[in-house]
Design a protein around this motif. Sequence first.
Motif, PDB file in Angstrom:
ATOM      1  N   ALA A   1       0.839  -1.207   0.000  1.00 58.54           N
ATOM      2  CA  ALA A   1       0.000   0.000   0.000  1.00 58.54           C
ATOM      3  C   ALA A   1       0.870   1.252   0.000  1.00 58.54           C
ATOM      4  CB  ALA A   1      -0.936  -0.008   1.218  1.00 58.54           C
ATOM      5  N   TYR A   2       2.009   1.193   0.675  1.00 58.12           N
ATOM      6  CA  TYR A   2       2.915   2.345   0.746  1.00 58.12           C
ATOM      7  C   TYR A   2       3.400   2.758  -0.646  1.00 58.12           C
ATOM      8  CZ  TYR A   2       6.614   5.335   2.720  1.00 58.12           C
ATOM      9  OH  TYR A   2       7.419   6.394   3.059  1.00 58.12           O
ATOM     10  N   PRO A   3       3.997   1.836  -1.414  1.00 63.65           N
ATOM     11  CA  PRO A   3       4.428   2.240  -2.760  1.00 63.65           C
ATOM     12  C   PRO A   3       3.262   2.603  -3.672  1.00 63.65           C
ATOM     13  CG  PRO A   3       4.851  -0.102  -2.391  1.00 63.65           C
ATOM     14  CD  PRO A   3       4.468   0.483  -1.076  1.00 63.65           C
ATOM     15  N   MET A   4       2.083   2.033  -3.426  1.00 63.89           N
ATOM     16  CA  MET A   4       0.928   2.396  -4.242  1.00 63.89           C
ATOM     17  C   MET A   4       0.584   3.872  -4.039  1.00 63.89           C
ATOM     18  SD  MET A   4      -1.370   1.883  -6.454  1.00 63.89           S
ATOM     19  CE  MET A   4      -1.256   0.142  -6.785  1.00 63.89           C
ATOM     20  N   VAL A   5       0.561   4.324  -2.779  1.00 66.10           N
ATOM     21  CA  VAL A   5       0.298   5.745  -2.497  1.00 66.10           C
ATOM     22  C   VAL A   5       1.385   6.609  -3.143  1.00 66.10           C
ATOM     23  CG1 VAL A   5       0.192   7.499  -0.669  1.00 66.10           C
ATOM     24  CG2 VAL A   5      -0.963   5.327  -0.354  1.00 66.10           C
ATOM     25  N   GLU A   6       2.604   6.180  -2.971  1.00 65.63           N
ATOM     26  CA  GLU A   6       3.738   6.921  -3.530  1.00 65.63           C
ATOM     27  C   GLU A   6       3.607   7.057  -5.052  1.00 65.63           C
ATOM     28  OE1 GLU A   6       7.782   6.395  -1.596  1.00 65.63           O
ATOM     29  OE2 GLU A   6       8.077   5.459  -3.559  1.00 65.63           O
ATOM     30  N   PHE A   7       3.244   5.973  -5.710  1.00 63.35           N
ATOM     31  CA  PHE A   7       3.085   5.989  -7.168  1.00 63.35           C
ATOM     32  C   PHE A   7       1.988   6.961  -7.584  1.00 63.35           C
ATOM     33  CE2 PHE A   7       0.790   4.370 -10.890  1.00 63.35           C
ATOM     34  CZ  PHE A   7       1.810   4.389 -11.836  1.00 63.35           C
ATOM     35  N   LEU A   8       0.834   6.867  -6.944  1.00 62.28           N
ATOM     36  CA  LEU A   8      -0.297   7.725  -7.303  1.00 62.28           C
ATOM     37  C   LEU A   8       0.016   9.202  -7.093  1.00 62.28           C
ATOM     38  CD1 LEU A   8      -3.203   5.608  -5.747  1.00 62.28           C
ATOM     39  CD2 LEU A   8      -2.717   5.915  -8.190  1.00 62.28           C
ATOM     40  N   LEU A   9       0.761   9.507  -6.043  1.00 64.05           N
ATOM     41  CA  LEU A   9       1.077  10.907  -5.755  1.00 64.05           C
ATOM     42  C   LEU A   9       2.189  11.447  -6.651  1.00 64.05           C
ATOM     43  CD1 LEU A   9       0.778  10.905  -1.861  1.00 64.05           C
ATOM     44  CD2 LEU A   9      -0.881  11.725  -3.548  1.00 64.05           C
ATOM     45  N   LYS A  10       3.207  10.639  -6.918  1.00 63.80           N
ATOM     46  CA  LYS A  10       4.285  11.091  -7.803  1.00 63.80           C
ATOM     47  C   LYS A  10       3.776  11.323  -9.222  1.00 63.80           C
ATOM     48  CE  LYS A  10       8.562   9.471  -5.684  1.00 63.80           C
ATOM     49  NZ  LYS A  10       9.764   8.632  -5.853  1.00 63.80           N
ATOM     50  N   LYS A  11       2.806  10.516  -9.629  1.00 64.93           N
ATOM     51  CA  LYS A  11       2.199  10.677 -10.956  1.00 64.93           C
ATOM     52  C   LYS A  11       1.124  11.770 -10.960  1.00 64.93           C
ATOM     53  CE  LYS A  11       4.118   7.529 -13.615  1.00 64.93           C
ATOM     54  NZ  LYS A  11       4.716   7.855 -14.918  1.00 64.93           N
ATOM     55  N   GLU A  12       0.819  12.282  -9.770  1.00 62.24           N
ATOM     56  CA  GLU A  12      -0.184  13.338  -9.593  1.00 62.24           C
ATOM     57  C   GLU A  12      -1.560  12.921 -10.095  1.00 62.24           C
ATOM     58  OE1 GLU A  12       1.496  16.842 -11.384  1.00 62.24           O
ATOM     59  OE2 GLU A  12       2.913  17.116  -9.739  1.00 62.24           O
ATOM     60  N   TYR A  13      -1.896  11.657  -9.838  1.00 60.08           N
ATOM     61  CA  TYR A  13      -3.210  11.154 -10.235  1.00 60.08           C
ATOM     62  C   TYR A  13      -4.317  11.591  -9.275  1.00 60.08           C
ATOM     63  CZ  TYR A  13      -0.932   8.071 -13.624  1.00 60.08           C
ATOM     64  OH  TYR A  13      -0.203   7.575 -14.675  1.00 60.08           O
ATOM     65  N   THR A  14      -3.952  11.859  -8.024  1.00 62.44           N
ATOM     66  CA  THR A  14      -4.959  12.199  -7.019  1.00 62.44           C
ATOM     67  C   THR A  14      -4.293  12.837  -5.806  1.00 62.44           C
ATOM     68  OG1 THR A  14      -6.851  11.322  -5.775  1.00 62.44           O
ATOM     69  CG2 THR A  14      -4.901   9.918  -5.923  1.00 62.44           C
ATOM     70  N   ASN A  15      -5.078  13.070  -4.758  1.00 58.40           N
ATOM     71  CA  ASN A  15      -4.512  13.647  -3.537  1.00 58.40           C
ATOM     72  C   ASN A  15      -4.179  12.537  -2.525  1.00 58.40           C
ATOM     73  OD1 ASN A  15      -6.876  13.020  -1.927  1.00 58.40           O
ATOM     74  ND2 ASN A  15      -7.882  14.764  -2.871  1.00 58.40           N
ATOM     75  N   LYS A  16      -3.597  12.934  -1.397  1.00 57.90           N
ATOM     76  CA  LYS A  16      -3.118  11.958  -0.410  1.00 57.90           C
ATOM     77  C   LYS A  16      -4.240  11.124   0.212  1.00 57.90           C
ATOM     78  CE  LYS A  16       1.045  14.470   0.884  1.00 57.90           C
ATOM     79  NZ  LYS A  16       0.982  15.383  -0.254  1.00 57.90           N
ATOM     80  N   ILE A  17      -5.381  11.742   0.467  1.00 58.91           N
ATOM     81  CA  ILE A  17      -6.495  11.027   1.101  1.00 58.91           C
ATOM     82  C   ILE A  17      -7.039   9.945   0.165  1.00 58.91           C
ATOM     83  CG2 ILE A  17      -8.809  11.234   2.083  1.00 58.91           C
ATOM     84  CD1 ILE A  17      -6.732  12.598   3.810  1.00 58.91           C
TER      85      ILE A  17
ATOM     86  N   SER B   1      -4.585   7.133  -0.400  1.00 62.67           N
ATOM     87  CA  SER B   1      -4.523   6.216   0.748  1.00 62.67           C
ATOM     88  C   SER B   1      -5.674   5.223   0.726  1.00 62.67           C
ATOM     89  CB  SER B   1      -4.536   7.004   2.059  1.00 62.67           C
ATOM     90  OG  SER B   1      -3.411   7.833   2.154  1.00 62.67           O
ATOM     91  N   PHE B   2      -6.879   5.717   0.473  1.00 60.79           N
ATOM     92  CA  PHE B   2      -8.031   4.816   0.396  1.00 60.79           C
ATOM     93  C   PHE B   2      -7.904   3.864  -0.798  1.00 60.79           C
ATOM     94  CE2 PHE B   2     -10.286   7.829   3.219  1.00 60.79           C
ATOM     95  CZ  PHE B   2     -10.785   6.909   4.132  1.00 60.79           C
ATOM     96  N   PHE B   3      -7.434   4.393  -1.927  1.00 63.06           N
ATOM     97  CA  PHE B   3      -7.258   3.536  -3.108  1.00 63.06           C
ATOM     98  C   PHE B   3      -6.260   2.421  -2.808  1.00 63.06           C
ATOM     99  CE2 PHE B   3      -5.266   2.090  -6.972  1.00 63.06           C
ATOM    100  CZ  PHE B   3      -6.337   1.903  -7.822  1.00 63.06           C
ATOM    101  N   ALA B   4      -5.148   2.777  -2.160  1.00 66.25           N
ATOM    102  CA  ALA B   4      -4.119   1.783  -1.829  1.00 66.25           C
ATOM    103  C   ALA B   4      -4.670   0.707  -0.900  1.00 66.25           C
ATOM    104  CB  ALA B   4      -2.909   2.467  -1.196  1.00 66.25           C
ATOM    105  N   LEU B   5      -5.460   1.128   0.094  1.00 69.34           N
ATOM    106  CA  LEU B   5      -6.067   0.173   1.020  1.00 69.34           C
ATOM    107  C   LEU B   5      -7.009  -0.782   0.278  1.00 69.34           C
ATOM    108  CD1 LEU B   5      -6.690  -0.864   3.892  1.00 69.34           C
ATOM    109  CD2 LEU B   5      -8.447   0.919   4.038  1.00 69.34           C
ATOM    110  N   PHE B   6      -7.885  -0.222  -0.550  1.00 71.80           N
ATOM    111  CA  PHE B   6      -8.844  -1.062  -1.279  1.00 71.80           C
ATOM    112  C   PHE B   6      -8.159  -1.909  -2.355  1.00 71.80           C
ATOM    113  CE2 PHE B   6     -12.015   2.458  -0.125  1.00 71.80           C
ATOM    114  CZ  PHE B   6     -12.287   1.848   1.087  1.00 71.80           C
ATOM    115  N   PHE B   7      -7.064  -1.408  -2.905  1.00 67.60           N
ATOM    116  CA  PHE B   7      -6.275  -2.176  -3.876  1.00 67.60           C
ATOM    117  C   PHE B   7      -5.728  -3.439  -3.219  1.00 67.60           C
ATOM    118  CE2 PHE B   7      -1.999  -3.116  -5.536  1.00 67.60           C
ATOM    119  CZ  PHE B   7      -2.323  -3.457  -6.836  1.00 67.60           C
ATOM    120  N   ILE B   8      -5.137  -3.271  -2.031  1.00 67.84           N
ATOM    121  CA  ILE B   8      -4.598  -4.427  -1.304  1.00 67.84           C
ATOM    122  C   ILE B   8      -5.712  -5.399  -0.950  1.00 67.84           C
ATOM    123  CG2 ILE B   8      -3.506  -5.166   0.861  1.00 67.84           C
ATOM    124  CD1 ILE B   8      -1.545  -3.947  -1.193  1.00 67.84           C
TER     125      ILE B   8
END
Length: 196
Positions: free
Chosen positions: A106-122, A125-132
């Motif tokens: 989930a950690y690298p998933m959040v990092e990926f989404l934020l570095k790519k600027e696909y969404t915000n931190k909140i 985080s939820f996407f990473a949790l539901f992805f896992i």
Amino acid sequence: MKYYPHILAVIFFVFFVLLGLNPVDRNVWIVEVIPVFGVYLLLLFTYKKFQFSNISYTLMSIWLFWHTIGGHYTFANVPFDFITNLFNFERNHFDRIGHIVVGFYAYPMVEFLLKKEYTNKIIASFFALFFIMSIAASYEIIEWAYAVIEGGNTGIEFLGSQGDMWDAQKDMLADTIGALISLCLYWFNFIRIQKT
């Protein structure tokens, strides 16, 4: 620490080869290492396009090493008696810890989404949790289907339920707990960086 991911990749490759030389059950080893080798190759071939932080590479490598050990011995038979006896468990929980470690992605998933600027931190985080959680559920279905199709000892070892009728649900919970731990780590690091 510029070459940290490279060093980690080499160490893991040597480790993978050594544990692949004489596994307890070759058929179980094959089905167990397919996702490991898939993730390893994905990280290797996408490195030039996207680099994670060293924390992310560390968290992802824990699962790669852990799952490789499980593939070598079969998860139910990893020599883990010192933990089993220490806590007076009725079963080998090496696989359960492995599921917690899956959640670390989930950690690298959040990092990926934020570095790519696909969404915000909140939302990240939820996407990473539901992805896992979705990966956890999918993997449990794959284990069940493989055990039914294979029908023999390899299927039982791959399933790894060790007689626990709630094994799949507990594994999914463990994945979710691992994700929550890694997300807490992400937010701790984010808050710490903001304060400096």
